[in-house]
Design a protein around this motif. Structure first.
Motif, PDB file in Angstrom:
ATOM      1  N   ALA A  48       0.898  -1.327  -0.008  1.00 38.42           N
ATOM      2  CA  ALA A  48       0.028  -0.021  -0.065  1.00 38.42           C
ATOM      3  C   ALA A  48       0.933   1.332  -0.004  1.00 38.42           C
ATOM      4  O   ALA A  48       0.546   2.208  -0.297  1.00 38.42           O
ATOM      5  N   ASP A  49       2.147   1.198   0.271  1.00 40.82           N
ATOM      6  CA  ASP A  49       2.865   2.408   0.557  1.00 40.82           C
ATOM      7  C   ASP A  49       3.929   2.637  -0.847  1.00 40.82           C
ATOM      8  O   ASP A  49       4.548   3.540  -0.783  1.00 40.82           O
ATOM      9  N   LEU A  50       3.666   1.713  -2.045  1.00 41.00           N
ATOM     10  CA  LEU A  50       4.371   1.912  -2.949  1.00 41.00           C
ATOM     11  C   LEU A  50       3.805   2.434  -4.263  1.00 41.00           C
ATOM     12  O   LEU A  50       4.454   2.792  -5.375  1.00 41.00           O
ATOM     13  N   GLY A  51       2.731   3.109  -3.852  1.00 38.75           N
ATOM     14  CA  GLY A  51       2.022   3.922  -4.965  1.00 38.75           C
ATOM     15  C   GLY A  51       1.336   2.848  -6.228  1.00 38.75           C
ATOM     16  O   GLY A  51       0.863   3.446  -7.092  1.00 38.75           O
ATOM     17  N   ASN A  54      -5.334   1.023  -5.647  1.00 39.82           N
ATOM     18  CA  ASN A  54      -5.990   0.583  -4.655  1.00 39.82           C
ATOM     19  C   ASN A  54      -6.702  -1.043  -5.125  1.00 39.82           C
ATOM     20  O   ASN A  54      -6.431  -1.993  -4.181  1.00 39.82           O
ATOM     21  N   ARG A  55      -7.028  -1.092  -6.288  1.00 38.97           N
ATOM     22  CA  ARG A  55      -7.521  -2.398  -6.586  1.00 38.97           C
ATOM     23  C   ARG A  55      -6.500  -3.307  -6.659  1.00 38.97           C
ATOM     24  O   ARG A  55      -6.824  -4.666  -6.475  1.00 38.97           O
ATOM     25  N   LEU A  56      -5.367  -3.239  -7.044  1.00 39.63           N
ATOM     26  CA  LEU A  56      -4.252  -3.945  -7.219  1.00 39.63           C
ATOM     27  C   LEU A  56      -3.603  -4.388  -5.969  1.00 39.63           C
ATOM     28  O   LEU A  56      -3.460  -5.502  -5.396  1.00 39.63           O
ATOM     29  N   VAL A  57      -3.637  -3.378  -4.701  1.00 38.12           N
ATOM     30  CA  VAL A  57      -3.396  -3.545  -3.204  1.00 38.12           C
ATOM     31  C   VAL A  57      -4.345  -4.566  -2.798  1.00 38.12           C
ATOM     32  O   VAL A  57      -3.973  -5.385  -2.057  1.00 38.12           O
ATOM     33  N   ARG A  58      -5.723  -4.364  -2.912  1.00 39.16           N
ATOM     34  CA  ARG A  58      -6.637  -5.261  -2.418  1.00 39.16           C
ATOM     35  C   ARG A  58      -6.369  -6.646  -3.019  1.00 39.16           C
ATOM     36  O   ARG A  58      -6.687  -7.597  -2.405  1.00 39.16           O
ATOM     37  N   ALA A  59      -6.268  -6.725  -4.242  1.00 38.83           N
ATOM     38  CA  ALA A  59      -6.144  -8.144  -4.955  1.00 38.83           C
ATOM     39  C   ALA A  59      -4.810  -9.052  -4.306  1.00 38.83           C
ATOM     40  O   ALA A  59      -4.877 -10.139  -4.056  1.00 38.83           O
ATOM     41  N   GLY A  64      -2.988 -13.092  -0.035  1.00 38.47           N
ATOM     42  CA  GLY A  64      -2.343 -13.195   1.152  1.00 38.47           C
ATOM     43  C   GLY A  64      -0.810 -12.453   1.236  1.00 38.47           C
ATOM     44  O   GLY A  64       0.031 -12.821   1.864  1.00 38.47           O
ATOM     45  N   MET A  65      -0.891 -11.633   0.364  1.00 38.26           N
ATOM     46  CA  MET A  65       0.455 -10.784   0.208  1.00 38.26           C
ATOM     47  C   MET A  65       0.160  -9.374   0.653  1.00 38.26           C
ATOM     48  O   MET A  65      -0.579  -8.584  -0.303  1.00 38.26           O
ATOM     49  N   GLN A  66       0.838  -9.037   1.375  1.00 38.04           N
ATOM     50  CA  GLN A  66       0.660  -7.444   2.162  1.00 38.04           C
ATOM     51  C   GLN A  66       1.829  -6.939   2.051  1.00 38.04           C
ATOM     52  O   GLN A  66       1.860  -5.695   2.042  1.00 38.04           O
ATOM     53  N   GLU A  67       3.103  -7.505   2.273  1.00 34.33           N
ATOM     54  CA  GLU A  67       4.235  -6.711   2.273  1.00 34.33           C
ATOM     55  C   GLU A  67       5.218  -7.252   1.193  1.00 34.33           C
ATOM     56  O   GLU A  67       5.365  -8.477   0.826  1.00 34.33           O
ATOM     57  N   ALA A  68       5.662  -6.090   0.653  1.00 35.90           N
ATOM     58  CA  ALA A  68       6.782  -6.346  -0.452  1.00 35.90           C
ATOM     59  C   ALA A  68       8.082  -6.708  -0.004  1.00 35.90           C
ATOM     60  O   ALA A  68       8.544  -6.357   0.819  1.00 35.90           O
ATOM     61  N   THR A  75      12.181  -1.696  -6.472  1.00 36.26           N
ATOM     62  CA  THR A  75      12.095  -1.199  -8.023  1.00 36.26           C
ATOM     63  C   THR A  75      10.897  -0.444  -8.306  1.00 36.26           C
ATOM     64  O   THR A  75      10.593   0.242  -9.138  1.00 36.26           O
ATOM     65  N   ILE A  76       9.724  -0.936  -7.400  1.00 37.22           N
ATOM     66  CA  ILE A  76       8.579  -0.763  -8.097  1.00 37.22           C
ATOM     67  C   ILE A  76       8.030   0.622  -8.106  1.00 37.22           C
ATOM     68  O   ILE A  76       7.628   1.360  -9.215  1.00 37.22           O
ATOM     69  N   PRO A  77       8.595   1.713  -7.049  1.00 33.06           N
ATOM     70  CA  PRO A  77       8.483   3.144  -7.046  1.00 33.06           C
ATOM     71  C   PRO A  77       9.014   3.637  -8.227  1.00 33.06           C
ATOM     72  O   PRO A  77       8.515   4.617  -8.901  1.00 33.06           O
TER      73      PRO A  77
END
Length: 493
Positions: A48-51, A54-59, A64-68, A75-77
Protein backbone atom coordinates in the motif's frame (compact mmCIF):
# COMPACT_ATOMS: atom_id res chain seq x y z
CA UNK A 1 83.30 -6.35 -22.47
CA UNK A 2 79.68 -7.40 -21.98
CA UNK A 3 78.90 -10.11 -19.50
CA UNK A 4 78.73 -13.60 -20.90
CA UNK A 5 75.33 -14.00 -19.32
CA UNK A 6 73.77 -11.20 -21.42
CA UNK A 7 71.28 -12.38 -23.98
CA UNK A 8 72.33 -11.39 -27.51
CA UNK A 9 69.85 -9.29 -29.49
CA UNK A 10 67.87 -11.23 -32.03
CA UNK A 11 68.59 -10.33 -35.64
CA UNK A 12 66.54 -10.62 -38.82
CA UNK A 13 67.74 -12.17 -42.08
CA UNK A 14 69.63 -9.01 -43.06
CA UNK A 15 71.64 -9.16 -39.85
CA UNK A 16 70.04 -6.08 -38.34
CA UNK A 17 68.60 -6.24 -34.81
CA UNK A 18 64.88 -6.82 -34.71
CA UNK A 19 62.67 -4.08 -33.42
CA UNK A 20 60.63 -5.03 -30.41
CA UNK A 21 56.93 -4.57 -30.80
CA UNK A 22 55.47 -2.27 -28.16
CA UNK A 23 53.53 -4.30 -25.62
CA UNK A 24 49.81 -3.52 -25.53
CA UNK A 25 48.73 -1.91 -22.31
CA UNK A 26 46.40 -4.01 -20.21
CA UNK A 27 42.86 -2.73 -20.56
CA UNK A 28 41.16 -1.95 -17.26
CA UNK A 29 38.31 -4.28 -16.41
CA UNK A 30 35.02 -2.56 -17.16
CA UNK A 31 32.83 -2.25 -14.12
CA UNK A 32 29.18 -3.11 -14.65
CA UNK A 33 26.37 -0.88 -13.47
CA UNK A 34 25.69 -3.40 -10.70
CA UNK A 35 29.27 -3.00 -9.45
CA UNK A 36 29.07 0.78 -9.59
CA UNK A 37 25.95 1.11 -7.46
CA UNK A 38 26.93 -1.55 -4.93
CA UNK A 39 24.31 -3.37 -2.92
CA UNK A 40 21.03 -1.53 -2.45
CA UNK A 41 19.83 -1.66 1.16
CA UNK A 42 16.02 -1.71 1.15
CA UNK A 43 13.72 -3.07 3.84
CA UNK A 44 10.43 -4.84 3.08
CA UNK A 45 7.50 -2.43 2.82
CA UNK A 46 3.69 -2.70 2.61
CA UNK A 47 2.39 -2.79 -0.97
CA UNK A 48 0.00 0.00 0.00
CA UNK A 49 2.98 2.34 0.45
CA UNK A 50 4.49 1.79 -3.01
CA UNK A 51 2.01 3.85 -5.07
CA UNK A 52 0.09 0.94 -6.58
CA UNK A 53 -3.63 1.31 -7.45
CA UNK A 54 -6.00 0.43 -4.60
CA UNK A 55 -7.65 -2.36 -6.59
CA UNK A 56 -4.27 -3.97 -7.14
CA UNK A 57 -3.35 -3.64 -3.45
CA UNK A 58 -6.67 -5.28 -2.49
CA UNK A 59 -6.04 -8.12 -4.94
CA UNK A 60 -2.60 -8.66 -3.42
CA UNK A 61 -4.12 -8.63 0.06
CA UNK A 62 -6.76 -11.18 -1.00
CA UNK A 63 -3.94 -13.41 -2.25
CA UNK A 64 -2.24 -13.23 1.13
CA UNK A 65 0.44 -10.72 0.09
CA UNK A 66 0.60 -7.54 2.15
CA UNK A 67 4.31 -6.75 2.35
CA UNK A 68 6.66 -6.36 -0.58
CA UNK A 69 10.01 -8.13 -0.67
CA UNK A 70 13.10 -5.86 -0.79
CA UNK A 71 13.56 -6.21 -4.59
CA UNK A 72 9.92 -5.17 -5.05
CA UNK A 73 10.11 -2.29 -2.56
CA UNK A 74 13.24 -1.01 -4.32
CA UNK A 75 12.14 -1.20 -7.96
CA UNK A 76 8.35 -0.70 -8.05
CA UNK A 77 8.30 3.01 -7.07
CA UNK A 78 10.86 3.84 -9.77
CA UNK A 79 9.06 1.75 -12.37
CA UNK A 80 5.75 3.49 -11.60
CA UNK A 81 7.35 6.84 -12.55
CA UNK A 82 8.02 5.46 -16.04
CA UNK A 83 11.80 5.19 -15.62
CA UNK A 84 13.79 2.33 -17.10
CA UNK A 85 14.80 -0.03 -14.30
CA UNK A 86 17.75 -2.43 -14.18
CA UNK A 87 17.56 -4.89 -11.30
CA UNK A 88 19.46 -7.76 -9.78
CA UNK A 89 18.18 -9.97 -6.99
CA UNK A 90 18.91 -13.50 -5.94
CA UNK A 91 16.62 -16.29 -7.06
CA UNK A 92 13.36 -16.50 -5.16
CA UNK A 93 13.55 -12.83 -4.19
CA UNK A 94 10.25 -11.84 -5.85
CA UNK A 95 11.37 -10.43 -9.20
CA UNK A 96 8.16 -11.51 -11.00
CA UNK A 97 6.02 -9.00 -9.11
CA UNK A 98 8.83 -6.44 -9.23
CA UNK A 99 8.27 -6.03 -12.97
CA UNK A 100 4.76 -7.49 -13.22
CA UNK A 101 2.97 -5.07 -10.90
CA UNK A 102 4.17 -1.93 -12.75
CA UNK A 103 3.17 -3.49 -16.09
CA UNK A 104 -0.36 -3.96 -14.75
CA UNK A 105 -0.61 -0.73 -12.77
CA UNK A 106 0.43 1.53 -15.67
CA UNK A 107 -1.85 -0.11 -18.25
CA UNK A 108 -4.39 2.35 -19.66
CA UNK A 109 -7.28 0.83 -21.59
CA UNK A 110 -7.36 -2.57 -23.24
CA UNK A 111 -5.15 -3.82 -26.02
CA UNK A 112 -6.36 -4.10 -29.60
CA UNK A 113 -6.41 -7.51 -31.33
CA UNK A 114 -2.90 -8.87 -31.97
CA UNK A 115 -1.33 -5.72 -30.49
CA UNK A 116 -0.23 -6.25 -26.87
CA UNK A 117 0.51 -3.20 -24.73
CA UNK A 118 2.85 -4.92 -22.27
CA UNK A 119 5.48 -7.57 -23.06
CA UNK A 120 7.48 -9.93 -20.85
CA UNK A 121 10.29 -11.97 -22.42
CA UNK A 122 11.54 -15.04 -20.53
CA UNK A 123 13.98 -17.83 -21.51
CA UNK A 124 11.93 -20.98 -20.77
CA UNK A 125 8.39 -22.28 -21.11
CA UNK A 126 8.21 -23.14 -17.41
CA UNK A 127 9.16 -19.63 -16.39
CA UNK A 128 6.60 -18.18 -18.82
CA UNK A 129 3.87 -20.31 -17.27
CA UNK A 130 4.80 -19.34 -13.74
CA UNK A 131 4.96 -15.63 -14.57
CA UNK A 132 1.55 -15.87 -16.24
CA UNK A 133 0.04 -17.77 -13.31
CA UNK A 134 1.37 -15.15 -10.87
CA UNK A 135 -0.01 -12.18 -12.79
CA UNK A 136 -3.36 -13.54 -14.04
CA UNK A 137 -5.38 -13.16 -10.79
CA UNK A 138 -3.95 -9.68 -10.19
CA UNK A 139 -4.71 -8.61 -13.76
CA UNK A 140 -8.28 -9.83 -13.40
CA UNK A 141 -8.84 -7.30 -10.61
CA UNK A 142 -8.01 -4.55 -13.13
CA UNK A 143 -9.99 -6.04 -16.01
CA UNK A 144 -6.79 -6.92 -17.89
CA UNK A 145 -5.76 -10.07 -19.72
CA UNK A 146 -2.38 -11.77 -19.29
CA UNK A 147 -1.59 -14.65 -21.62
CA UNK A 148 1.49 -16.57 -22.76
CA UNK A 149 2.87 -17.72 -26.10
CA UNK A 150 5.53 -20.42 -25.89
CA UNK A 151 6.83 -23.24 -28.04
CA UNK A 152 5.52 -26.77 -27.73
CA UNK A 153 1.85 -25.73 -27.70
CA UNK A 154 -0.74 -25.07 -30.40
CA UNK A 155 0.26 -22.13 -32.60
CA UNK A 156 -3.29 -21.64 -33.89
CA UNK A 157 -4.75 -21.52 -30.39
CA UNK A 158 -2.28 -18.79 -29.60
CA UNK A 159 -3.39 -16.92 -32.71
CA UNK A 160 -7.00 -17.06 -31.49
CA UNK A 161 -5.88 -15.72 -28.10
CA UNK A 162 -3.92 -12.86 -29.67
CA UNK A 163 -6.89 -11.94 -31.87
CA UNK A 164 -9.07 -11.51 -28.78
CA UNK A 165 -6.60 -8.98 -27.40
CA UNK A 166 -3.86 -9.48 -24.79
CA UNK A 167 -2.91 -6.64 -22.46
CA UNK A 168 0.30 -8.19 -21.12
CA UNK A 169 1.93 -10.91 -23.23
CA UNK A 170 4.42 -13.31 -21.64
CA UNK A 171 6.53 -15.02 -24.29
CA UNK A 172 9.64 -16.99 -25.09
CA UNK A 173 11.67 -15.25 -27.84
CA UNK A 174 11.50 -18.04 -30.41
CA UNK A 175 7.73 -18.49 -30.43
CA UNK A 176 7.04 -14.74 -30.34
CA UNK A 177 9.38 -14.25 -33.30
CA UNK A 178 7.33 -16.90 -35.17
CA UNK A 179 4.11 -14.97 -34.50
CA UNK A 180 5.66 -11.70 -35.65
CA UNK A 181 6.89 -13.29 -38.89
CA UNK A 182 3.47 -14.84 -39.53
CA UNK A 183 1.77 -11.48 -38.96
CA UNK A 184 -0.25 -12.77 -36.00
CA UNK A 185 1.36 -10.41 -33.47
CA UNK A 186 2.29 -6.74 -33.90
CA UNK A 187 4.66 -5.15 -31.37
CA UNK A 188 4.24 -1.58 -32.58
CA UNK A 189 1.94 -0.64 -29.67
CA UNK A 190 3.98 -2.17 -26.83
CA UNK A 191 4.47 0.52 -24.19
CA UNK A 192 6.43 -1.44 -21.58
CA UNK A 193 8.78 -4.38 -21.95
CA UNK A 194 10.26 -6.54 -19.20
CA UNK A 195 13.14 -8.97 -19.68
CA UNK A 196 13.47 -11.59 -16.96
CA UNK A 197 16.60 -13.72 -16.55
CA UNK A 198 18.35 -11.83 -19.34
CA UNK A 199 21.67 -13.54 -18.64
CA UNK A 200 20.12 -16.97 -19.18
CA UNK A 201 18.67 -15.80 -22.50
CA UNK A 202 22.23 -14.85 -23.43
CA UNK A 203 23.57 -18.24 -22.31
CA UNK A 204 20.89 -20.04 -24.35
CA UNK A 205 21.66 -18.04 -27.50
CA UNK A 206 18.37 -16.12 -27.59
CA UNK A 207 19.81 -12.60 -27.71
CA UNK A 208 19.73 -12.23 -31.53
CA UNK A 209 15.97 -12.93 -31.39
CA UNK A 210 15.59 -10.64 -28.36
CA UNK A 211 17.31 -7.80 -30.23
CA UNK A 212 15.14 -8.44 -33.28
CA UNK A 213 12.01 -8.19 -31.14
CA UNK A 214 13.15 -5.11 -29.22
CA UNK A 215 13.87 -3.35 -32.52
CA UNK A 216 10.15 -3.72 -33.32
CA UNK A 217 9.03 -2.23 -30.00
CA UNK A 218 8.68 1.60 -29.95
CA UNK A 219 12.01 3.12 -28.90
CA UNK A 220 10.37 5.50 -26.42
CA UNK A 221 8.78 2.64 -24.44
CA UNK A 222 9.75 1.71 -20.89
CA UNK A 223 12.22 -1.13 -20.27
CA UNK A 224 12.51 -3.24 -17.12
CA UNK A 225 15.44 -5.67 -17.20
CA UNK A 226 16.34 -8.19 -14.50
CA UNK A 227 19.52 -10.24 -14.64
CA UNK A 228 21.91 -11.96 -12.25
CA UNK A 229 24.92 -10.69 -14.21
CA UNK A 230 25.73 -8.15 -16.91
CA UNK A 231 28.16 -10.33 -18.82
CA UNK A 232 28.96 -9.39 -22.41
CA UNK A 233 25.81 -9.40 -24.51
CA UNK A 234 23.51 -8.46 -21.62
CA UNK A 235 25.56 -5.31 -21.06
CA UNK A 236 25.10 -4.51 -24.76
CA UNK A 237 21.34 -4.88 -24.37
CA UNK A 238 21.40 -2.37 -21.53
CA UNK A 239 23.47 0.11 -23.55
CA UNK A 240 21.34 -0.20 -26.68
CA UNK A 241 17.81 -0.38 -25.34
CA UNK A 242 17.74 1.31 -21.92
CA UNK A 243 17.77 5.05 -21.27
CA UNK A 244 19.39 6.27 -18.06
CA UNK A 245 18.15 3.25 -16.07
CA UNK A 246 17.69 3.30 -12.31
CA UNK A 247 19.89 0.48 -11.01
CA UNK A 248 19.08 -1.67 -7.99
CA UNK A 249 21.47 -4.47 -7.04
CA UNK A 250 20.13 -6.29 -4.02
CA UNK A 251 22.61 -9.13 -4.04
CA UNK A 252 25.48 -10.39 -6.20
CA UNK A 253 25.04 -13.90 -7.66
CA UNK A 254 27.21 -15.50 -4.97
CA UNK A 255 25.18 -13.96 -2.13
CA UNK A 256 22.47 -16.61 -2.43
CA UNK A 257 24.85 -19.25 -1.13
CA UNK A 258 24.75 -17.78 2.38
CA UNK A 259 21.31 -19.18 3.24
CA UNK A 260 22.24 -22.71 2.19
CA UNK A 261 24.37 -25.54 3.54
CA UNK A 262 26.79 -26.76 0.87
CA UNK A 263 28.22 -30.27 0.97
CA UNK A 264 30.68 -32.14 -1.20
CA UNK A 265 29.92 -35.84 -0.80
CA UNK A 266 32.79 -38.05 -1.91
CA UNK A 267 31.43 -41.31 -3.32
CA UNK A 268 32.83 -44.22 -5.27
CA UNK A 269 31.47 -44.92 -8.73
CA UNK A 270 30.10 -48.28 -7.56
CA UNK A 271 28.20 -46.73 -4.63
CA UNK A 272 26.85 -43.72 -6.47
CA UNK A 273 23.54 -45.16 -7.66
CA UNK A 274 22.71 -46.60 -4.23
CA UNK A 275 23.55 -43.25 -2.61
CA UNK A 276 21.24 -41.47 -5.06
CA UNK A 277 18.42 -43.93 -4.41
CA UNK A 278 18.63 -43.43 -0.64
CA UNK A 279 18.75 -39.63 -1.00
CA UNK A 280 15.74 -39.68 -3.34
CA UNK A 281 13.77 -41.77 -0.80
CA UNK A 282 14.00 -38.99 1.82
CA UNK A 283 11.01 -36.98 3.02
CA UNK A 284 10.41 -33.65 1.33
CA UNK A 285 10.87 -32.25 -2.16
CA UNK A 286 14.20 -32.98 -3.85
CA UNK A 287 15.57 -31.82 -7.20
CA UNK A 288 18.41 -33.77 -8.77
CA UNK A 289 20.28 -32.07 -11.61
CA UNK A 290 21.96 -34.01 -14.41
CA UNK A 291 23.68 -32.91 -17.61
CA UNK A 292 21.67 -34.63 -20.36
CA UNK A 293 18.05 -35.51 -21.03
CA UNK A 294 18.98 -39.18 -21.53
CA UNK A 295 20.61 -39.27 -18.09
CA UNK A 296 17.48 -37.67 -16.61
CA UNK A 297 15.23 -40.34 -18.10
CA UNK A 298 17.54 -43.17 -17.05
CA UNK A 299 17.92 -41.95 -13.47
CA UNK A 300 14.18 -41.38 -13.01
CA UNK A 301 13.52 -44.90 -14.34
CA UNK A 302 16.08 -46.42 -11.93
CA UNK A 303 14.61 -44.52 -8.98
CA UNK A 304 11.08 -45.71 -9.79
CA UNK A 305 12.42 -49.26 -10.04
CA UNK A 306 13.39 -49.13 -6.34
CA UNK A 307 10.15 -47.52 -5.19
CA UNK A 308 10.88 -43.77 -5.39
CA UNK A 309 8.26 -41.49 -6.97
CA UNK A 310 10.46 -39.66 -9.47
CA UNK A 311 9.84 -37.75 -12.67
CA UNK A 312 12.21 -36.48 -15.37
CA UNK A 313 12.02 -32.93 -16.73
CA UNK A 314 13.98 -31.79 -19.78
CA UNK A 315 13.65 -29.98 -23.07
CA UNK A 316 13.08 -33.15 -25.06
CA UNK A 317 9.62 -33.70 -23.59
CA UNK A 318 6.40 -32.34 -25.05
CA UNK A 319 5.01 -29.31 -23.27
CA UNK A 320 1.97 -31.13 -21.87
CA UNK A 321 4.29 -33.77 -20.36
CA UNK A 322 6.52 -31.09 -18.82
CA UNK A 323 3.49 -29.36 -17.35
CA UNK A 324 2.14 -32.62 -15.90
CA UNK A 325 5.48 -33.51 -14.31
CA UNK A 326 5.79 -30.07 -12.72
CA UNK A 327 2.21 -30.23 -11.43
CA UNK A 328 2.89 -33.61 -9.85
CA UNK A 329 6.01 -32.23 -8.19
CA UNK A 330 4.16 -29.16 -6.89
CA UNK A 331 1.37 -31.32 -5.46
CA UNK A 332 3.96 -33.65 -3.85
CA UNK A 333 2.57 -36.70 -5.64
CA UNK A 334 6.12 -36.89 -7.02
CA UNK A 335 8.76 -36.24 -4.39
CA UNK A 336 11.89 -36.21 -6.57
CA UNK A 337 12.40 -34.28 -9.77
CA UNK A 338 15.31 -35.22 -12.04
CA UNK A 339 16.04 -32.23 -14.26
CA UNK A 340 18.50 -30.81 -16.75
CA UNK A 341 19.55 -27.16 -16.88
CA UNK A 342 16.31 -26.28 -18.64
CA UNK A 343 14.79 -26.25 -15.16
CA UNK A 344 17.59 -24.44 -13.32
CA UNK A 345 15.82 -21.09 -13.69
CA UNK A 346 12.43 -22.22 -14.90
CA UNK A 347 11.32 -23.87 -11.65
CA UNK A 348 9.92 -21.59 -8.97
CA UNK A 349 8.52 -23.93 -6.34
CA UNK A 350 8.61 -23.29 -2.63
CA UNK A 351 9.62 -25.90 -0.05
CA UNK A 352 12.34 -27.57 -2.11
CA UNK A 353 14.59 -28.51 0.81
CA UNK A 354 17.37 -30.32 -1.05
CA UNK A 355 19.18 -29.82 -4.36
CA UNK A 356 21.52 -32.56 -5.58
CA UNK A 357 24.16 -32.11 -8.27
CA UNK A 358 24.44 -35.67 -9.57
CA UNK A 359 27.54 -34.52 -11.47
CA UNK A 360 29.52 -31.38 -10.51
CA UNK A 361 28.53 -28.59 -12.91
CA UNK A 362 31.39 -27.18 -14.98
CA UNK A 363 30.17 -23.57 -14.78
CA UNK A 364 29.89 -21.76 -11.44
CA UNK A 365 26.83 -19.91 -12.77
CA UNK A 366 25.12 -23.26 -13.33
CA UNK A 367 25.91 -24.25 -9.75
CA UNK A 368 24.39 -21.05 -8.35
CA UNK A 369 21.26 -21.19 -10.49
CA UNK A 370 20.64 -24.85 -9.69
CA UNK A 371 21.29 -24.24 -6.00
CA UNK A 372 18.82 -21.37 -6.13
CA UNK A 373 15.91 -23.81 -6.40
CA UNK A 374 16.19 -24.18 -2.62
CA UNK A 375 16.44 -21.58 0.17
CA UNK A 376 13.89 -19.40 -1.59
CA UNK A 377 12.24 -16.30 -0.17
CA UNK A 378 14.25 -16.30 3.02
CA UNK A 379 13.99 -20.01 3.85
CA UNK A 380 17.00 -22.31 4.27
CA UNK A 381 18.05 -25.32 2.25
CA UNK A 382 20.77 -27.86 1.55
CA UNK A 383 22.84 -28.32 -1.61
CA UNK A 384 24.94 -31.45 -2.10
CA UNK A 385 27.26 -32.41 -4.93
CA UNK A 386 28.27 -36.02 -5.52
CA UNK A 387 31.97 -36.07 -6.40
CA UNK A 388 34.00 -39.09 -7.47
CA UNK A 389 37.76 -39.25 -7.03
CA UNK A 390 38.53 -38.00 -10.54
CA UNK A 391 36.23 -34.96 -10.11
CA UNK A 392 37.74 -33.49 -6.93
CA UNK A 393 40.03 -30.96 -8.57
CA UNK A 394 37.43 -29.68 -11.01
CA UNK A 395 34.85 -29.28 -8.23
CA UNK A 396 37.30 -27.37 -6.06
CA UNK A 397 38.07 -24.89 -8.86
CA UNK A 398 34.38 -24.40 -9.69
CA UNK A 399 33.39 -23.92 -6.04
CA UNK A 400 36.07 -21.26 -5.57
CA UNK A 401 34.76 -19.32 -8.57
CA UNK A 402 31.19 -19.59 -7.25
CA UNK A 403 32.20 -18.38 -3.80
CA UNK A 404 31.05 -21.64 -2.21
CA UNK A 405 32.67 -23.28 0.80
CA UNK A 406 31.41 -26.83 0.82
CA UNK A 407 31.82 -29.27 3.71
CA UNK A 408 33.57 -32.38 2.43
CA UNK A 409 32.41 -35.80 3.66
CA UNK A 410 33.22 -39.27 2.37
CA UNK A 411 30.05 -41.37 2.40
CA UNK A 412 28.78 -44.88 1.74
CA UNK A 413 25.09 -45.73 1.12
CA UNK A 414 24.27 -46.75 4.71
CA UNK A 415 26.42 -44.19 6.54
CA UNK A 416 24.72 -42.23 9.31
CA UNK A 417 26.42 -39.04 8.06
CA UNK A 418 24.67 -39.37 4.68
CA UNK A 419 21.34 -39.63 6.50
CA UNK A 420 22.17 -36.65 8.72
CA UNK A 421 23.13 -34.36 5.84
CA UNK A 422 20.43 -35.33 3.34
CA UNK A 423 17.77 -37.27 5.26
CA UNK A 424 18.61 -40.35 3.18
CA UNK A 425 16.78 -43.56 3.99
CA UNK A 426 16.22 -47.01 2.54
CA UNK A 427 13.81 -46.99 -0.45
CA UNK A 428 10.90 -49.42 -0.37
CA UNK A 429 12.32 -51.59 -3.14
CA UNK A 430 8.86 -52.05 -4.66
CA UNK A 431 8.97 -51.03 -8.34
CA UNK A 432 6.53 -48.32 -9.38
CA UNK A 433 4.68 -48.36 -12.65
CA UNK A 434 5.88 -45.96 -15.30
CA UNK A 435 3.78 -42.76 -15.42
CA UNK A 436 0.92 -43.00 -17.88
CA UNK A 437 1.35 -40.84 -20.94
CA UNK A 438 -1.52 -38.48 -21.56
CA UNK A 439 -3.29 -39.26 -24.79
CA UNK A 440 -2.66 -36.57 -27.38
CA UNK A 441 -5.69 -34.60 -28.47
CA UNK A 442 -6.30 -35.04 -32.20
CA UNK A 443 -4.65 -32.31 -34.22
CA UNK A 444 -7.96 -31.08 -35.69
CA UNK A 445 -9.52 -30.37 -32.31
CA UNK A 446 -6.45 -28.36 -31.30
CA UNK A 447 -6.69 -26.28 -34.44
CA UNK A 448 -3.32 -27.48 -35.69
CA UNK A 449 -2.66 -28.25 -39.31
CA UNK A 450 -0.39 -31.24 -39.12
CA UNK A 451 0.26 -33.31 -42.23
CA UNK A 452 -1.78 -36.51 -42.06
CA UNK A 453 0.06 -39.75 -42.51
CA UNK A 454 -0.33 -41.05 -46.02
CA UNK A 455 -2.57 -44.12 -46.48
CA UNK A 456 -0.76 -47.37 -46.61
CA UNK A 457 0.67 -47.92 -50.02
CA UNK A 458 1.07 -44.25 -50.92
CA UNK A 459 4.29 -43.58 -49.02
CA UNK A 460 7.28 -42.67 -51.19
CA UNK A 461 8.96 -45.80 -52.47
CA UNK A 462 12.67 -46.41 -52.30
CA UNK A 463 12.89 -45.56 -55.98
CA UNK A 464 11.35 -42.13 -55.27
CA UNK A 465 7.81 -40.83 -55.52
CA UNK A 466 4.62 -42.55 -54.44
CA UNK A 467 2.42 -45.13 -56.06
CA UNK A 468 -1.23 -44.05 -55.66
CA UNK A 469 -2.38 -46.61 -58.26
CA UNK A 470 -1.61 -49.45 -55.85
CA UNK A 471 -4.21 -48.26 -53.34
CA UNK A 472 -6.59 -47.29 -56.11
CA UNK A 473 -6.59 -50.86 -57.46
CA UNK A 474 -7.10 -52.26 -53.98
CA UNK A 475 -9.98 -49.90 -53.23
CA UNK A 476 -11.65 -50.73 -56.56
CA UNK A 477 -11.35 -54.44 -55.88
CA UNK A 478 -12.85 -54.01 -52.45
CA UNK A 479 -15.86 -52.19 -53.91
CA UNK A 480 -16.52 -54.68 -56.73
CA UNK A 481 -15.68 -57.82 -54.80
CA UNK A 482 -13.04 -58.79 -57.36
CA UNK A 483 -10.19 -60.90 -56.04
CA UNK A 484 -7.06 -58.92 -55.32
CA UNK A 485 -3.71 -59.94 -56.70
CA UNK A 486 -1.59 -61.25 -53.81
CA UNK A 487 1.33 -59.05 -52.84
CA UNK A 488 4.80 -60.27 -53.51
CA UNK A 489 6.42 -61.66 -50.42
CA UNK A 490 9.96 -60.73 -49.49
CA UNK A 491 10.43 -63.84 -47.39
CA UNK A 492 12.50 -66.69 -48.84
CA UNK A 493 10.46 -69.40 -50.55
Amino acid sequence: MPSSSATPARRNQSGRPRRRRPQAKAQPVKRSLFDEVGVTAVDPAPFADLGLPNRLVRALHDSGMQEAFPIQAATIPDALTGRDVLGRGQTGSGKTLAFGLPLLALQTGNARPMRPRGLVLVPTRELATQVTDSLKPLAKALGLYVREVVGGTSFNRQVDTLRRGVDVLVATPGRLADHVRQGTCDLSEVERTALDEADQMADMGFLPQVRELLDMVPADGQRLLFSATLDGDVDKLVERYMTDPVVHSLAPPSASVDSMEHHQLLVSATDKQDVLARIAAREGRTIMFVRTKHHADRLAKKLRAVGVEAGALHGGKAQNARTRILDEFKSASTSTLVATNVAARGIHIDDVSLVVHVEPPADPKDYLHRAGRTARAGSSGTVVTLVTDDQKQAFRAMANQAGVKAITTEVRPQDAELARVTGAREPSGTPLAAPQRQQQTPAKSRGEHRPQRAPRGTEPSRRGGSNPNRNRRGASAARTGAPQRPRRSNSPR
